[in-house]
Design an enzyme around this catalytic site. Structure first.
Site, PDB file in Angstrom:
ATOM      1  N   ASP A   1       0.869  -1.156   0.000  1.00  0.00           N
ATOM      2  CA  ASP A   1       0.000   0.000   0.000  1.00  0.00           C
ATOM      3  C   ASP A   1       0.922   1.227   0.000  1.00  0.00           C
ATOM      4  O   ASP A   1       2.153   1.117   0.083  1.00  0.00           O
ATOM      5  CB  ASP A   1      -0.946  -0.032   1.212  1.00  0.00           C
ATOM      6  CG  ASP A   1      -2.196   0.790   0.968  1.00  0.00           C
ATOM      7  OD1 ASP A   1      -3.236   0.504   1.576  1.00  0.00           O
ATOM      8  OD2 ASP A   1      -2.125   1.725   0.146  1.00  0.00           O
TER       9      ASP A   1
HETATM   10  C1  GLC Z   1      -4.357   4.224  -0.144  1.00  0.00           C
HETATM   11  C2  GLC Z   1      -5.267   3.059   0.182  1.00  0.00           C
HETATM   12  C3  GLC Z   1      -5.307   2.006  -0.879  1.00  0.00           C
HETATM   13  C4  GLC Z   1      -5.120   2.646  -2.239  1.00  0.00           C
HETATM   14  C5  GLC Z   1      -3.703   3.175  -2.276  1.00  0.00           C
HETATM   15  C6  GLC Z   1      -3.383   3.882  -3.607  1.00  0.00           C
HETATM   16  O1  GLC Z   1      -3.664   4.608   1.010  1.00  0.00           O
HETATM   17  O2  GLC Z   1      -5.033   2.395   1.420  1.00  0.00           O
HETATM   18  O3  GLC Z   1      -6.550   1.319  -0.749  1.00  0.00           O
HETATM   19  O4  GLC Z   1      -5.329   1.700  -3.270  1.00  0.00           O
HETATM   20  O5  GLC Z   1      -3.429   4.067  -1.203  1.00  0.00           O
HETATM   21  O6  GLC Z   1      -4.164   5.009  -3.746  1.00  0.00           O
END
Ligand code: GLC
Length: 703
Positions: A252
């Site tokens: 993430d």
């Molecule tokens: C965010 C979220 C995730 C998302 C990622 C990219 O923090 O936790 O669900 O896909 O970053 O945007």
């Protein structure tokens, strides 16, 4: 490939915009693409933009390996569908397949071939803003919707359609148990037993892997002390070894870097080694794989096999997506707005996702010939009801307001409007034949890092409802929200309440379709609504405890209950009404007992239920089947959803629905970290009905 080029494939950088700390790496991204030290880019869309960046990677770097572009297309790109929690309330996974198919075509045309969706985090925590993004509190329901979304985005599980110009790679997230964050506080600690991990949080991911999901995203939280981004048990042992997952795991946003803040990694180099050796393949935004990879290899803290495995997984997906064959997008094919058909799909999905919580004296549906309608409340004229994690379309195309849609649906009526002020709303109500009160949550109160410590209606809204009620004018309440709410005493007096969630681009039209009866609501709650915030966690698939509350003895002191709160939820999982009525038969079992050997051979017990429309108009009912293993070596939930079907019936019509119960429905995972699934002898109660409170029961014996 040089080591640097290999490590480059493991790097994802953001382009513009921030869906996490920092954000906006445009300059670094272009430089890394040119140097061949970049594998993927997120937060970029538009065929012109993606082609320009792709040309740098393909035509200016030494190997010309194409970039993989990813974006959070959670419930729509141009066409914003209802939030995923709303879609789950339809109890019809086909609505999510439809969302995913429309979204995939729009996203692919915009130069993006990968979405960080579906989110499938089972949760019992309505304070947690991200409850909006998943399919609620039940593993089985989450799994059904996860599969529908994966197939809708990707096509068949064999990946044969992934290179098509209307398909994109999906991403099962967040791996794993993110929905168990203590206190519902985002990113917070998750301490979970192996049995609950495997019986509650993992099943949707296993279903997504079986459906061929191309990627998995690691979760921000710890899993019993070990951060998910460095958790070899979940990522390597379970996901890659036990399940033979062939795609890749992406972190993430700065999730690798955050291993330091977790107190799990000493520094960036340590974080990179821990993540890579635990099974993480691609690093989103932070750059520790690239920064420290060569030194880690020289020091023997990672091996080239770790790197090669990750590179191979990533290149395999790029190949399956057709990126090597055709890395660019056709700018002439790019769409710029929702099509009429897509809007219709969004409108139908939203109406199908709505739940009629209450409807006394047939207050609903409203009559389009009504003389005058007042539409009041903070969201009566809102054009921002797309919900959290809405795609690029939400910035360009306002959602249809309830006010406008009521005017369209009842053109002969005098339709007035008042805002959130109780006095103004009451004044409008006094002049109207009926009042529609639209209350709930601003979408900003929903989603990531949007946790509420009190899930009551936001300030002033209960007063608004009371002021309208005091006028004596008939009124109905429409809720627009991204989580279960602790609904106050007003719920006991309001004539009718419709749960509309955050319905997306066609919000108002869908609300009006249901309010005026064009659509007969048939949704059910995918989450429990508590009586008060203090009651959380309260969920249907709970354990009995040794001293369960017994309604036959309400004054018994020594039981599991609150002194200051009635027992049980305000509204149970699976609850939802209709403009017609239904009767469901007791469940009928194809046999009263089955041996474990037969179950192991794939034999099943069929549960059949007959449902009849006993009312005056066509409508949908959701037949639900729950099981309860009444005595097991791991205390089982008092109910587990193991079958559901939404059926449409004309007045007087009946249909019989059959649900096979097999080993996976009657057994459970134990606390064995190596993964032991048990089907034990004994009594299993099978319930069938139209909510988790169904009482109709048959007993099955496992021999
Ligand atoms: C965010 C979220 C995730 C998302 C990622 C990219 O923090 O936790 O669900 O896909 O970053 O945007």
């Amino acid at each position: 490939m040089t080591v640097q080029e290999k490590l480059g494939q493991l790097q994802q950088l953001t382009w513009t915009g921030d869906t996490g700390p920092g954000g906006g790496q445009t300059a670094e991204t272009e430089a890394a693409a040119r140097a061949g030290r970049l594998g993927s880019v997120l937060n970029i869309h538009g065929a012109r933009n993606t082609n320009a960046l792709q040309r740098i990677a393909v035509e200016e770097s030494r190997l010309g390996i194409p970039l993989l572009f990813g974006l959070d297309v959670i419930h729509g790109f141009w066409t914003t569908f209802p939030i995923p929690l709303a879609q789950a309330a339809s109890f019809d996974p086909e609505v999510s397949r439809r969302d995913a198919e429309v979204s995939a075509a729009e996203t692919r045309a915009a130069g993006v071939r990968w979405t960080f969706s579906p989110m499938m985090d089972v949760t019992h925590e309505p304070r947690w803003g991200r409850i909006a993004e998943g399919s609620g509190e039940d593993p089985y329901l989450n799994a059904a919707f996860a599969v529908a979304k994966v197939e809708g985005y990707q096509g068949p599980a064999d990946g044969s359609r992934l290179a098509a110009d209307d398909r994109i790679a999906a991403c099962a997230k967040h791996f794993v148990a993110y929905g168990g964050a203590e206190g519902g506080r985002d990113y917070n600690t998750v301490d979970v037993s192996e049995q609950r991990l495997r019986n509650h949080y993992l099943p949707p991911f296993k279903a997504a892997v079986d459906a061929g999901v191309a990627t998995v995203m690691a979760a921000f939280n710890t899993v019993s002390g070990v951060p998910a981004h460095g958790n070899a048990h979940t990522m390597r042992t379970v996901l890659k070894d036990e399940w033979d997952f062939g795609g890749f795991v992406v972190s993430d946003y700065t999730g690798v870097e955050e291993l330091i803040a977790h107190g799990f990694a000493e520094d960036g180099a340590d974080a990179a080694a821990l993540a890579l050796t635990s099974g993480l393949d691609m690093e989103m935004v932070s750059t520790h794989f690239v920064d420290h990879g060569e030194a880690l290899l020289d020091a023997g803290l990672i091996t080239i096999e770790h790197v090669d495995e990750a590179v191979a997984r990533i290149l395999a997906l790029k190949h399956a997506l057709g990126l090597f064959a055709d890395p660019y997008s056709d700018e002439s094919a790019e769409t710029t707005e929702p099509t009429a058909a897509a809007r219709t799909a969004a409108r139908e999905t939203a109406a199908r996702s709505m739940v009629l919580l209450k409807n006394e004296a047939a207050a609903l549906p409203l009559d389009p010939a009504t003389g005058s309608v007042a539409v009041v409340g903070p969201f009566a004229d809102s054009t921002d009801l797309h919900g959290t994690w809405a795609g690029p379309g939400s910035h360009r195309f306002p959602s249809v307001s309830v006010l406008d849609a009521v005017r369209e649906t009842a053109p002969a009526a005098r339709v007035t409007h008042a805002d959130a002020d109780p006095a103004r709303a009451a004044a409008a109500a006094r002049e109207a034949d009926v009042t529609v009160v639209v209350v709930g949550e601003d979408p900003a109160l929903s989603g990531e890092a949007a946790v509420r410590s009190d899930i009551g209606l936001p300030a002033g809204q209960e007063e608004l409802i009371a002021a309208v009620a005091a006028t004596g004018t008939p009124y109905v309440v429409v809720l627009v929200n991204g989580r279960p709410l602790a609904l106050g005493g007003w719920l006991d007096t309001a004539p009718a309440v419709l749960e509309a969630w955050h319905p997306g681009i066609e919000a108002g039209h869908a609300v009006a379709d249901v309010l005026f009866g064009t659509v007969n609501p048939g949704g059910k709650l995918p989450v429990t609504f508590p009586r008060a915030t203090g009651q959380i966690p309260v969920y249907y698939n709970h354990e009995s405890t040794g001293r369960p509350y017994n309604p036959a003895h309400p004054d018994e002191k020594y039981v599991s209950r609150y002194l200051d709160l009635a027992e049980g939820p305000r509204l149970p999982f699976g609850h939802g009404l209709s403009y017609t009525t239904f009767a469901t038969s007791d469940p009928v079992l194809s046999r009263d007992d089955i041996t474990r050997a037969e179950l192991e051979q794939g034999e099943t017990v069929d549960v059949t239920v007959t449902v009849t429309n006993t009312g005056e108009r066509a409508g949908d009912e959701v037949v639900q089947v729950y099981v309860h293993d009444v005595a097991a070596s791991i205390a089982q939930p008092v109910r587990r959803l193991r079958g559901f079907a939404r059926v449409t019936l004309e007045p007087g019509a009946s249909t019989t629905v059959a649900f096979p119960l097999g080993a996976e429905d009657l057994g459970f995972w134990t606390n064995d970290p190596a993964g032991t699934f048990l089907v034990e002898r004994g009594r299993v109660d099978v319930y069938a009905g139209t909510s988790s409170t169904a009482e109709a029961r048959r007993t099955l014996r496992v021999l």
